[in-house]
Design a protein around this motif. Structure first.
Motif, PDB file in Angstrom:
ATOM      1  N   SER A 160       0.779  -1.231   0.025  1.00 11.03           N
ATOM      2  CA  SER A 160      -0.060   0.119  -0.017  1.00 11.03           C
ATOM      3  C   SER A 160       0.826   1.358  -0.094  1.00 11.03           C
ATOM      4  O   SER A 160       2.092   1.257   0.631  1.00 11.03           O
ATOM      5  N   LEU A 161       0.485   2.281  -0.481  1.00 11.57           N
ATOM      6  CA  LEU A 161       0.998   3.454  -0.653  1.00 11.57           C
ATOM      7  C   LEU A 161       0.363   4.468   0.169  1.00 11.57           C
ATOM      8  O   LEU A 161      -0.784   4.653   0.298  1.00 11.57           O
ATOM      9  N   ARG A 162       0.760   5.370   0.933  1.00  4.98           N
ATOM     10  CA  ARG A 162       0.155   6.545   1.499  1.00  4.98           C
ATOM     11  C   ARG A 162       1.284   8.134   1.100  1.00  4.98           C
ATOM     12  O   ARG A 162       2.561   7.913   1.092  1.00  4.98           O
ATOM     13  N   HIS A 163       0.679   9.014   0.909  1.00  5.26           N
ATOM     14  CA  HIS A 163       1.587  10.212   0.720  1.00  5.26           C
ATOM     15  C   HIS A 163       1.819  10.815   2.039  1.00  5.26           C
ATOM     16  O   HIS A 163       1.175  10.632   2.970  1.00  5.26           O
ATOM     17  N   CYS A 164       2.844  11.701   2.204  1.00  5.64           N
ATOM     18  CA  CYS A 164       3.225  12.301   3.696  1.00  5.64           C
ATOM     19  C   CYS A 164       2.259  13.503   4.019  1.00  5.64           C
ATOM     20  O   CYS A 164       2.120  13.617   5.020  1.00  5.64           O
ATOM     21  N   GLY A 165       1.745  14.299   2.928  1.00  3.68           N
ATOM     22  CA  GLY A 165       1.241  15.430   3.233  1.00  3.68           C
ATOM     23  C   GLY A 165       1.551  16.247   4.359  1.00  3.68           C
ATOM     24  O   GLY A 165       2.647  16.868   4.284  1.00  3.68           O
ATOM     25  N   THR A 166       0.848  16.461   5.345  1.00  6.28           N
ATOM     26  CA  THR A 166       1.217  17.229   6.395  1.00  6.28           C
ATOM     27  C   THR A 166       1.863  16.563   7.702  1.00  6.28           C
ATOM     28  O   THR A 166       2.171  17.336   8.795  1.00  6.28           O
ATOM     29  N   ALA A 167       1.842  15.467   7.696  1.00  7.21           N
ATOM     30  CA  ALA A 167       2.161  14.466   8.746  1.00  7.21           C
ATOM     31  C   ALA A 167       3.677  14.571   8.952  1.00  7.21           C
ATOM     32  O   ALA A 167       4.602  13.964   8.273  1.00  7.21           O
ATOM     33  N   GLU A 168       4.219  15.247  10.154  1.00  3.63           N
ATOM     34  CA  GLU A 168       5.379  15.395  10.374  1.00  3.63           C
ATOM     35  C   GLU A 168       6.036  13.821  10.608  1.00  3.63           C
ATOM     36  O   GLU A 168       7.369  13.689  10.275  1.00  3.63           O
ATOM     37  N   GLU A 169       5.486  13.057  11.494  1.00  2.38           N
ATOM     38  CA  GLU A 169       5.702  11.624  11.417  1.00  2.38           C
ATOM     39  C   GLU A 169       6.035  11.104  10.286  1.00  2.38           C
ATOM     40  O   GLU A 169       7.212  10.212  10.136  1.00  2.38           O
ATOM     41  N   ASP A 170       5.308  11.072   9.066  1.00  5.08           N
ATOM     42  CA  ASP A 170       5.675  10.708   7.837  1.00  5.08           C
ATOM     43  C   ASP A 170       6.827  11.251   7.395  1.00  5.08           C
ATOM     44  O   ASP A 170       7.527  10.514   6.410  1.00  5.08           O
ATOM     45  N   ARG A 171       7.177  12.621   7.346  1.00  4.21           N
ATOM     46  CA  ARG A 171       8.053  12.926   6.887  1.00  4.21           C
ATOM     47  C   ARG A 171       9.464  12.457   7.522  1.00  4.21           C
ATOM     48  O   ARG A 171      10.273  12.317   6.743  1.00  4.21           O
ATOM     49  N   ARG A 172       9.412  12.301   8.730  1.00 12.20           N
ATOM     50  CA  ARG A 172      10.549  11.721   9.438  1.00 12.20           C
ATOM     51  C   ARG A 172      10.558  10.344   8.953  1.00 12.20           C
ATOM     52  O   ARG A 172      11.721   9.638   8.788  1.00 12.20           O
ATOM     53  N   ARG A 173       9.649   9.537   8.619  1.00 14.74           N
ATOM     54  CA  ARG A 173       9.729   8.353   8.244  1.00 14.74           C
ATOM     55  C   ARG A 173      10.443   8.235   6.781  1.00 14.74           C
ATOM     56  O   ARG A 173      11.175   7.407   6.404  1.00 14.74           O
ATOM     57  N   ALA A 174       9.991   9.196   5.655  1.00 19.94           N
ATOM     58  CA  ALA A 174      10.828   9.321   4.569  1.00 19.94           C
ATOM     59  C   ALA A 174      12.227   9.448   4.562  1.00 19.94           C
ATOM     60  O   ALA A 174      12.848   8.824   3.778  1.00 19.94           O
ATOM     61  N   HIS A 175      12.537  10.519   5.541  1.00 16.18           N
ATOM     62  CA  HIS A 175      13.828  10.585   5.996  1.00 16.18           C
ATOM     63  C   HIS A 175      14.665   9.313   6.170  1.00 16.18           C
ATOM     64  O   HIS A 175      15.608   8.991   5.739  1.00 16.18           O
ATOM     65  N   ALA A 176      13.970   8.639   7.197  1.00 18.70           N
ATOM     66  CA  ALA A 176      14.606   7.478   7.639  1.00 18.70           C
ATOM     67  C   ALA A 176      14.812   6.177   6.544  1.00 18.70           C
ATOM     68  O   ALA A 176      15.667   5.730   6.426  1.00 18.70           O
ATOM     69  N   LEU A 177      13.673   6.312   5.669  1.00 14.42           N
ATOM     70  CA  LEU A 177      13.847   5.225   4.560  1.00 14.42           C
ATOM     71  C   LEU A 177      14.815   5.744   3.548  1.00 14.42           C
ATOM     72  O   LEU A 177      15.527   4.719   3.190  1.00 14.42           O
ATOM     73  N   VAL A 178      14.977   6.906   3.354  1.00 17.81           N
ATOM     74  CA  VAL A 178      16.107   7.472   2.214  1.00 17.81           C
ATOM     75  C   VAL A 178      17.406   7.139   2.848  1.00 17.81           C
ATOM     76  O   VAL A 178      18.449   6.594   2.433  1.00 17.81           O
ATOM     77  N   GLU A 179      17.822   7.351   4.112  1.00 16.18           N
ATOM     78  CA  GLU A 179      19.003   7.025   4.885  1.00 16.18           C
ATOM     79  C   GLU A 179      19.216   5.701   4.899  1.00 16.18           C
ATOM     80  O   GLU A 179      20.403   5.175   4.516  1.00 16.18           O
ATOM     81  N   ASP A 180      18.119   4.566   5.080  1.00 19.56           N
ATOM     82  CA  ASP A 180      18.239   3.226   4.981  1.00 19.56           C
ATOM     83  C   ASP A 180      18.763   2.819   3.814  1.00 19.56           C
ATOM     84  O   ASP A 180      19.571   1.883   3.469  1.00 19.56           O
ATOM     85  N   SER A 181      18.020   3.410   2.775  1.00 21.76           N
ATOM     86  CA  SER A 181      18.158   2.609   1.263  1.00 21.76           C
ATOM     87  C   SER A 181      19.259   3.211   0.681  1.00 21.76           C
ATOM     88  O   SER A 181      19.746   2.338  -0.277  1.00 21.76           O
ATOM     89  N   PHE A 182      20.100   4.263   0.941  1.00 18.49           N
ATOM     90  CA  PHE A 182      21.266   4.951   0.335  1.00 18.49           C
ATOM     91  C   PHE A 182      22.461   4.956   1.081  1.00 18.49           C
ATOM     92  O   PHE A 182      23.122   5.326   0.620  1.00 18.49           O
ATOM     93  N   ALA A 183      22.176   4.120   2.295  1.00 18.59           N
ATOM     94  CA  ALA A 183      23.328   4.236   3.183  1.00 18.59           C
ATOM     95  C   ALA A 183      24.416   3.557   2.597  1.00 18.59           C
ATOM     96  O   ALA A 183      25.767   4.146   2.743  1.00 18.59           O
ATOM     97  N   GLU A 184      24.589   2.894   1.540  1.00 16.23           N
ATOM     98  CA  GLU A 184      25.620   2.111   0.855  1.00 16.23           C
ATOM     99  C   GLU A 184      26.190   2.717  -0.289  1.00 16.23           C
ATOM    100  O   GLU A 184      27.074   2.318  -1.166  1.00 16.23           O
ATOM    101  N   HIS A 185      25.456   3.839  -0.935  1.00 18.31           N
ATOM    102  CA  HIS A 185      25.592   4.391  -2.037  1.00 18.31           C
ATOM    103  C   HIS A 185      26.814   5.358  -2.257  1.00 18.31           C
ATOM    104  O   HIS A 185      27.140   5.992  -1.312  1.00 18.31           O
TER     105      HIS A 185
END
Length: 308
Positions: A160-185
């Protein structure tokens, strides 16, 4: 007569015009928007008075350069743009950039990195003569969008997909996912949430254009962070999938979702950048989804030592 001075916020329009002149020569069309230049001039880690340079010849802006610390000890980033008939300005600016970069490195062995088109207006012989070398290639890839053809397709089971909208928690989750998935790049620098927002000028981002993918029992597994503020095309800044969830079709679905969304929004092109040596298979994924190379850039690197 060539004169060099620091850049200021009021120079954004002239710098944008210079960059678009370089775009025309290197890729055949202007693709630099004013807000991009303004964001660069407001880089949170750069002091324009010491870290930027404008070269004028007879009142005409012919070259622009800037350096900034990249967040890791000894690592400094750089940009330089020059009109092809003004290599003297490029050479002078390179010297200034290198001196300042060594000061930023603070005596720590490191490197100064800069990305240039594979056929740049800058004479690369100036770089090789000063000890620069290419270390990586990066491609800007594009795909034309058609509302009738850009369909997201079937999602992996349970995704399932959800957009971040105005939810601060989701913005932080987006950041965490970027850090996780790009850590070895290659070239990835870890930044905490606040620094990440500042570095990429995300504080004013339309977060409804950022989607997080989730799977039952696995939680959040992937993210696509896009933006629609470029004149020439919609743009994907980051598309990442957690390392333990790769190979399940999540990245492909996120990409197709972006195609469909922006086609419905009226955009005719979507673009993104990819490291050609990316070990996750991103280049093959994008090619399999009909994306082609718009242009390529090389990452040039100069080893930094305490003395120039």
């Amino acid at each position: 007569m060539l004169t060099v001075r620091p850049a200021g916020p009021g120079d954004a329009g002239d710098i944008c015009a210079l960059l678009n002149a370089v775009d025309m020569i290197e890729i055949g069309r202007p693709e630099t928007d004013l807000h991009e230049v303004e964001a660069d001039l407001n880089h949170p880690d750069a002091d324009l008075a010491t870290d930027s340079w404008l070269a004028h010849d007879g009142g005409r802006l012919v070259a622009y350069g800037m350096v900034w610390p990249e967040g890791e000890p000894g690592l400094v980033g750089a940009d330089q743009y020059v009109l092809p008939e003004h290599q003297d300005a490029a050479a002078r600016m390179l010297r200034l950039m290198e001196v300042r970069a060594r000061e930023m490195a603070g005596g720590v062995p490191g490197s100064l990195r800069m990305q240039l088109n594979t056929e740049p207006t800058l004479d690369t012989a100036l770089l090789t003569a000063r000890g620069w070398q290419t270390v990586r290639r990066y491609q800007v890839m594009v795909r034309s969008l058609d509302p009738a053809a850009a369909l997201p397709g079937e999602a992996p089971a349970g995704l399932s997909l959800r957009h971040c909208g105005t939810a601060e928690e989701d913005r932080r989750r987006a950041h965490a996912l970027v850090e996780d998935s790009f850590a070895e790049h290659f070239g990835h620098v870890h930044r905490d949430y606040e620094a990440w927002l500042d570095h990429y000028s995300f504080r004013d981002l339309d977060w409804s254009l950022v989607w997080i993918a989730s799977l039952p029992g696995e939680g959040d597994v992937g993210v696509v962070l896009s933006r629609d503020d470029r004149t020439s095309m919609a743009w994907v800044n980051h598309l990442g999938v957690r390392k333990d969830q790769r190979g399940r079709g999540i990245g492909g679905h996120l990409l197709r979702h972006a195609f469909a969304f922006y086609a419905a929004r009226g955009r005719d092109t979507l673009g993104l950048g990819v490291d050609t040596l990316n070990a996750t298979g991103a280049l093959a994924l994008y090619e399999a989804h009909g994306m082609s190379t718009h242009y390529a850039v090389n990452t040039w690197e100069l080893p930094l030592h305490s003395k120039g």
